[in-house]
Design a protein around this motif. Structure first.
Motif, mmCIF file in Angstrom:
data_model
loop_
_atom_site.group_PDB
_atom_site.id
_atom_site.type_symbol
_atom_site.label_atom_id
_atom_site.label_comp_id
_atom_site.label_asym_id
_atom_site.label_seq_id
_atom_site.Cartn_x
_atom_site.Cartn_y
_atom_site.Cartn_z
ATOM 1 N N SER A 9 0.809 -1.222 0.000
ATOM 2 C CA SER A 9 0.000 0.000 0.000
ATOM 3 C C SER A 9 0.845 1.275 0.000
ATOM 4 C CB SER A 9 -0.939 0.012 1.207
ATOM 5 O OG SER A 9 -0.197 -0.031 2.422
ATOM 6 N N ASP A 26 5.160 4.099 -4.080
ATOM 7 C CA ASP A 26 5.354 5.474 -4.528
ATOM 8 C C ASP A 26 4.416 5.732 -5.714
ATOM 9 O OD1 ASP A 26 6.187 7.919 -5.477
ATOM 10 O OD2 ASP A 26 8.300 7.384 -5.657
ATOM 11 N N THR A 27 3.520 6.692 -5.596
ATOM 12 C CA THR A 27 2.542 6.928 -6.652
ATOM 13 C C THR A 27 3.188 7.326 -7.979
ATOM 14 O OG1 THR A 27 2.243 9.211 -5.913
ATOM 15 C CG2 THR A 27 0.726 7.555 -5.033
ATOM 16 N N GLN A 28 4.408 7.885 -7.924
ATOM 17 C CA GLN A 28 5.094 8.248 -9.161
ATOM 18 C C GLN A 28 5.372 7.021 -10.040
ATOM 19 O OE1 GLN A 28 5.635 11.448 -10.145
ATOM 20 N NE2 GLN A 28 4.417 11.892 -8.310
ATOM 21 N N TYR A 42 1.396 6.534 -11.584
ATOM 22 C CA TYR A 42 0.571 7.610 -12.129
ATOM 23 C C TYR A 42 1.157 8.112 -13.443
ATOM 24 C CZ TYR A 42 -2.761 8.211 -8.328
ATOM 25 O OH TYR A 42 -3.785 8.028 -7.433
ATOM 26 N N GLN A 78 -4.190 10.207 -15.362
ATOM 27 C CA GLN A 78 -4.812 11.472 -14.992
ATOM 28 C C GLN A 78 -5.130 12.310 -16.219
ATOM 29 O OE1 GLN A 78 -1.501 12.609 -12.265
ATOM 30 N NE2 GLN A 78 -3.086 12.707 -10.675
ATOM 31 N N ARG A 102 -4.313 -0.494 -0.887
ATOM 32 C CA ARG A 102 -4.186 0.954 -1.095
ATOM 33 C C ARG A 102 -5.575 1.543 -1.324
ATOM 34 N NH1 ARG A 102 -1.938 5.545 -3.020
ATOM 35 N NH2 ARG A 102 -2.720 6.332 -5.007
ATOM 36 N N PHE A 159 -7.835 5.112 -2.055
ATOM 37 C CA PHE A 159 -7.697 6.476 -2.554
ATOM 38 C C PHE A 159 -8.987 6.874 -3.261
ATOM 39 C CE2 PHE A 159 -6.636 3.618 -5.911
ATOM 40 C CZ PHE A 159 -6.990 4.239 -7.092
ATOM 41 N N GLU A 191 -9.837 10.871 -13.774
ATOM 42 C CA GLU A 191 -8.814 9.847 -13.557
ATOM 43 C C GLU A 191 -9.347 8.482 -13.980
ATOM 44 O OE1 GLU A 191 -6.100 11.658 -9.941
ATOM 45 O OE2 GLU A 191 -7.652 10.189 -9.446
ATOM 46 N N GLN A 229 -8.291 4.311 -13.736
ATOM 47 C CA GLN A 229 -7.394 3.256 -13.273
ATOM 48 C C GLN A 229 -7.484 2.062 -14.229
ATOM 49 O OE1 GLN A 229 -8.417 2.006 -9.306
ATOM 50 N NE2 GLN A 229 -10.593 1.816 -9.714
#
Length: 371
Positions: free
Chosen positions: A107, A110-112, A115, A143, A314, A316, A322, A324
């Motif tokens: 969870s 790193d979102t980088q 995304y 995004q 995770r 959010f 956005e 997924q």
């Protein structure tokens, strides 16, 4: 990719593959089947122009001579002789077939790493990076996707081919009573894979948020590879049962009834775990003796506990615009409940097969290499 080099020996005639800690003498029949001249192999399609199933038994290599770097002239007992580019053999030693190595995550990822920006997907290098992220982590969150209806199909076309099912080419996810799936209600949904009752299961799911005015309805994602690693450490006996005992899944609608059997833990032809078939709303305990049933249920229960453990799951809010996109059998998805009185929550989704992004990624890499 495994590092491999090739050695040519004249006496006796042989081609030897050298791998880290291993030496393989390549069989003459294996080499003969892989002849590369234009008479035997179509240059454009790379498809054979002969039937290798008809090659004679006991074929031998009668001559092997190195011809520059990574090339060899090979002659065989059936009379065939030709020049071989030995670098073409390297793909046979790559169990990933040129794809990125999957990396499990929890969870706190790193979102980088997952995304990406929809507006930059027109750039070749950025698009290749996006494909690599998806194939590595099993999920990306895209995004700035336009919020016009059916935009999810436009994103799908970038990564492969959209797959139509009994739910249509795309489906609407918003709360409505008496719907044919609990996903179309406002209730809490635990992590699950979609359509385990289908053969084959959808490889990829896309969920695009058109609007989300609720404080609830949080999206959840969890990597089954990470959960399975933990389960195998805790309960290897239960892990083996989940990986080998088929489970029955069933979906009933007015005009279709779909039933499929498969193990909860899924493996590929090489025995590597690839994901799970997991949906407590749709599965049925298999017929087992009382001892194995207890172990199976214990492991299944523990897997479910790990899927909702904050260390693995995770949570959010999927914001307007956005999208997924996740490997449906590797990355489980779910949703917290929400109050429809707060406002609208409307997603559009579609399914794709995994061979789409895999094939496009490899073609892009080949194009890059050619440049």
């Amino acid at each position: 990719m495994v590092q491999v080099t090739f050695e040519i020996k004249q006496q006796p005639a042989s081609v030897i593959a050298q791998l880290p800690g291993e030496t393989i003498v390549l069989a003459p029949l294996w080499l003969r089947e892989r002849c590369q001249d234009a008479v035997s192999l179509d240059v454009t399609t790379q498809q054979r122009l002969f039937n290798p199933h008809n090659l004679p038994d006991g074929i031998t290599l009668v001559e092997a001579e190195a011809k520059g770097v990574d090339q060899a002239w090979l002659s065989f007992s059936d009379g065939y002789a030709g020049l071989y580019d030995l670098t073409e053999f390297r793909a046979d030693f790559d169990p990933l077939d040129g794809l990125p190595t999957p990396i499990s995550w929890k969870s706190n990822i790193d979102t980088q790493l997952i995304y990406i920006d929809f507006n930059r997907l027109t750039d070749f290098d950025y698009r290749l990076e996006a494909f690599s992220k998806f194939l590595t982590y099993g999920v990306v969150v895209i995004q700035y996707v336009p919020t016009e209806a059916e935009s999810v199909l436009d994103v799908g076309k970038i990564f492969g081919q959209v797959r139509e099912t009994n739910f249509g080419k795309y489906f609407e996810v918003y709360s409505r009573p008496n719907s044919n799936d609990l996903a179309y209600r406002s209730i809490h949904l635990d992590p699950h894979t979609d359509n385990p009752y289908r053969d084959p299961m959808p490889g990829i799911q896309l969920l695009h948020c058109l609007i989300n005015e609720t404080s609830g309805g949080l999206s959840t994602l969890v990597d089954s590879l990470a959960v399975a690693e933990q389960l195998k450490l805790e309960d290897p006996e239960g892990f083996e049962l989940l990986a080998n005992v088929p489970v029955r899944y069933r979906h009933v609608d007015n005009d279709v009834e779909l039933i499929e059997r498969r193990p909860i833990i899924m493996t590929d032809a090489l025995g590597r775990m690839t994901g799970v078939s997991y949906s407590p709303r749709l599965d049925y305990l298999p017929l087992l003796n009382e001892h194995d049933m207890a172990i199976f249920h214990r492991a299944r229960r523990r897997m479910g506990e790990l899927f909702v453990d904050p260390a693995f799951e995770r949570r959010f809010k999927l914001e307007k615009g956005e999208l997924q996109m996740f490997n449906n059998t590797r990355v489980l998805h779910g949703r917290t409940s929400f109050d429809t009185n707060e406002g609208r929550r409307h997603l559009q989704g579609c399914y794709m097969d995994m061979d789409g992004p895999k094939g496009i990624y490899k073609a892009m890499k080949r194009s890059l290499k050619a440049q």
